[in-house]
Every structure is written in structure tokens, then in C-alpha cells.
Design an enzyme around this catalytic site. Structure first.
Site, PDB file in Angstrom:
ATOM      1  N   LYS A 198       0.828  -1.212   0.000  1.00  0.00           N
ATOM      2  CA  LYS A 198       0.000   0.000   0.000  1.00  0.00           C
ATOM      3  C   LYS A 198       0.862   1.261   0.000  1.00  0.00           C
ATOM      4  CE  LYS A 198      -2.119  -1.161   3.780  1.00  0.00           C
ATOM      5  NZ  LYS A 198      -1.496  -2.482   3.998  1.00  0.00           N
ATOM      6  N   ASP A 256      -0.936   4.403   6.597  1.00  0.00           N
ATOM      7  CA  ASP A 256      -1.027   3.396   7.664  1.00  0.00           C
ATOM      8  C   ASP A 256      -2.266   3.537   8.540  1.00  0.00           C
ATOM      9  OD1 ASP A 256       0.192   1.084   8.956  1.00  0.00           O
ATOM     10  OD2 ASP A 256       0.360   2.408  10.696  1.00  0.00           O
ATOM     11  N   ARG A 274     -13.924  -8.819 -14.589  1.00  0.00           N
ATOM     12  CA  ARG A 274     -13.158  -8.471 -15.780  1.00  0.00           C
ATOM     13  C   ARG A 274     -13.845  -7.408 -16.630  1.00  0.00           C
ATOM     14  NH1 ARG A 274     -11.211 -13.780 -18.828  1.00  0.00           N
ATOM     15  NH2 ARG A 274     -10.089 -12.141 -19.966  1.00  0.00           N
TER      16      ARG A 274
END
Length: 312
Positions: free
Chosen positions: A158, A176, A242
Site C-alpha cells: 500500500k 497506515d 473483468r
């Protein structure tokens, strides 16, 4: 918790009486203008709210009430649960009200701002400060004006993705630990705790200060959370969307935010994918959806050919 002293400092209010009550806590987001109460009707007095007195209330208090009534109204306005009383327009507070506030330790505050504007300022401030809040593990980044909350398990990448986005010219809000407040229905505002503001943790490198490295233009103090991008390791046994017709929502406090799950695999440019996700989110909210367009083309082809051909 929000104290009377907090709003006095934030909104530049002068203290006229009741100094000992400045640490009283404000718990109600609503505000009252006690016009009926000054006239003597206290049956539905919302005493736990901040009370605002403007030109109408003060002029009625001074011109229409005799001394005994002024003293009575002042005492009844100053209840134990009343956080404070604010007089606008730089008007002179009645002496009876000053005495009652001092006796009951109810802060009496003054402002030069007119009543309508001050009511709006105070209401916005209370809505923000007293809004329901929570903390989430993730990274919040402003990407093309869209507040993207990047989530995923620890070590999934991340912060590294956020660093790449910052290098591409986007702005970091929090890394965080993201503090989120629900300021209104489906409006979530995210910010960083003061301790980690402007900082990124990159494994193997340590803590870096984004503002020092990339400049003040690469950080943002607060941003609305509009899209959640959840990163997870690629699972060959899992079926991923998708086409983009599925619109999964994730609940934060009492609001819902659209969520996109991005599988991680070597060679995938996560920063680039998140940039496209933000732009696509914006287009969808402007009325264009590529997935719906493709679905429409597919249905037209099926109707035209009487079934799917080998191209599909």
C-alpha cells in the site's frame, strides 16, 4: 471531546463571563436561538445546546422585559447542562445575564460576526468536530481529485503504491492509519493523525517525509473518501471482475463507499491501475460507464446475429 474553550479559540470569541466553565464539554451538534424562552416559554427548552443570542433576542430582552423578568429569564437560561451562551454582532450582553452566567459557571461569549453567518460557521464546525469517527488501516491519497482509500493486508504494498502515486504528482493524505469522520450522510472525511502526518513508511527504507522530499504540493490535510481500492495477492482459484459491471460497496461507519479489488501480480503497475480507477470513477459519476457501453454493444450483437459468434 470538544470543550467550550476549543470553539472560543477556533472562532475568536471573547469571554464576557463564566470563565470557570470554559472546559465544559459540548455534546450536542445542534444550536438554539432561545427566542421563545426569553419571552417566558421554557416547556421545550433545549438546554443542552449552544445558545445564540442575536439582535432580535437582545433587543426583546432589553426593551420588552422588566428587571424581574430579565433576572428570571437569565437564571432559567443558565442551566447546569447548558454548554455556553454566545452573543453576536458585538452586542452588549445584559447585566442580568452576565451575573447569571458567573453564578452558574456558564461561559458567556461574544463575537463581532452577524448572527446568520456565525450560526453557519458554528454549525459547520460542530458537524465536523462532533461527527462519528473511526480509524482504518490503509493509505488515503488524492488521485485526480478523487479520494482513494487503499486497503489490504500488511506488506501487500500500500505505502509503496502511494509513494509511486506521489511521484506521479498526486497528493498523500494519510499512511497506515486514517482517521475518518462521517460529517453527513455518505460523506466521509479522512485525515492523518498528527503523529504521522506527511510521513510514509517504506519497508527496507524506513520513514520518509513526503513534504520534505517532494514539496508541500504533494500532501493534503484532509480529503473525502470516495473510492476504496483493496489490494490482495493474486488467487488463481478466485474469479475477478473483468468487465466492471459489479459495483461492490464497503460500509464505513453508517456510509457506503464503492470498492474495487485489485489482484497483485508481478509486473502489474498498481499506481497506474489506481490512476485509471480514479478517472473511471469520475467518468461514471459524470454519466459515462464503459462497462455498460460494452454490455449494450454485446446485447446488440447477440440480437443482430441471433447468438454469440466466435468473436466473443
Amino acid at each position: 471531546m470538544l470543550s467550550v474553550n476549543n470553539i472560543a479559540k477556533k472562532l475568536n470569541l471573547k469571554v464576557a463571563a463564566g470563565n470557570k466553565g470554559l472546559e465544559k464539554q459540548i455534546k450536542n451538534i445542534d444550536i438554539s436561538r432561545p427566542a421563545l424562552e426569553i419571552a417566558g416559554y421554557f416547556s421545550h427548552y433545549s438546554s443542552d445546546r449552544v445558545q445564540i443570542l442575536g439582535m432580535t433576542e437582545i433587543s426583546f430582552f432589553e426593551r420588552m422585559l422588566v428587571d424581574e423578568e430579565r433576572e428570571d429569564r437569565s437564571k432559567r437560561l443558565c442551566r447546569k447542562e447548558t454548554p455556553c451562551i454566545i452573543v453576536t454582532r458585538d452586542l452588549h450582553a445584559p447585566l442580568e445575564l452576565i451575573e447569571a452566567c458567573n453564578q452558574n459557571n456558564i461561559p458567556l461569549l461574544l463575537t463581532e460576526t452577524n448572527t446568520t453567518n456565525f450560526f453557519s460557521q458554528l454549525s459547520s464546525y460542530l458537524e465536523k468536530e462532533l461527527a462519528p469517527e473511526t480509524n482504518l488501516h490503509g493509505v488515503l491519497v488524492d488521485v485526480y481529485g478523487i479520494g482513494v482509500m487503499i486497503t489490504g493486508e500488511s506488506g501487500v504494498g500500500k505505502s509503496e503504491t502511494a509513494l509511486e502515486l506521489v511521484k506521479n504528482g498526486h497528493r498523500l493524505v494519510a499512511d497506515d492509519n486514517v482517521e475518518i469522520k462521517e460529517v453527513s450522510n455518505n460523506v466521509l472525511m479522512g485525515s492523518a493523525p498528527e503523529l504521522i502526518r506527511n510521513l510514509l513508511e517504506i519497508r527496507g527504507l524506513g520513514i520518509i517525509n513526503v513534504m520534505t522530499l517532494f514539496g508541500a504540493g504533494c500532501i493534503l490535510e484532509e480529503k473525502r473518501v470516495m473510492l476504496n481500492v483493496n489490494l490482495e495477492l493474486w488467487d488463481a482459484n478466485k474469479t475477478y471482475d473483468r468487465i466492471g459491471l459489479e459495483h461492490k460497496m464497503v460500509k464505513i461507519l453508517n456510509s457506503e463507499v464503492e470498492q474495487r479489488t485489485i489482484p497483485i501480480r508481478p509486473g502489474r503497475s498498481l499506481a497506474g491501475i489506481i490512476e485509471v480507477a480514479a478517472m473511471n470513477y469520475r467518468l461514471q459519476h459524470m454519466g459515462y460507464d464503459a462497462a455498460l457501453e460494452f454490455n449494450g454493444r454485446l446485447n446488440n450483437q447477440i440480437q443482430k446475429n441471433g447468438g454469440l459468434n466466435n468473436d466473443f
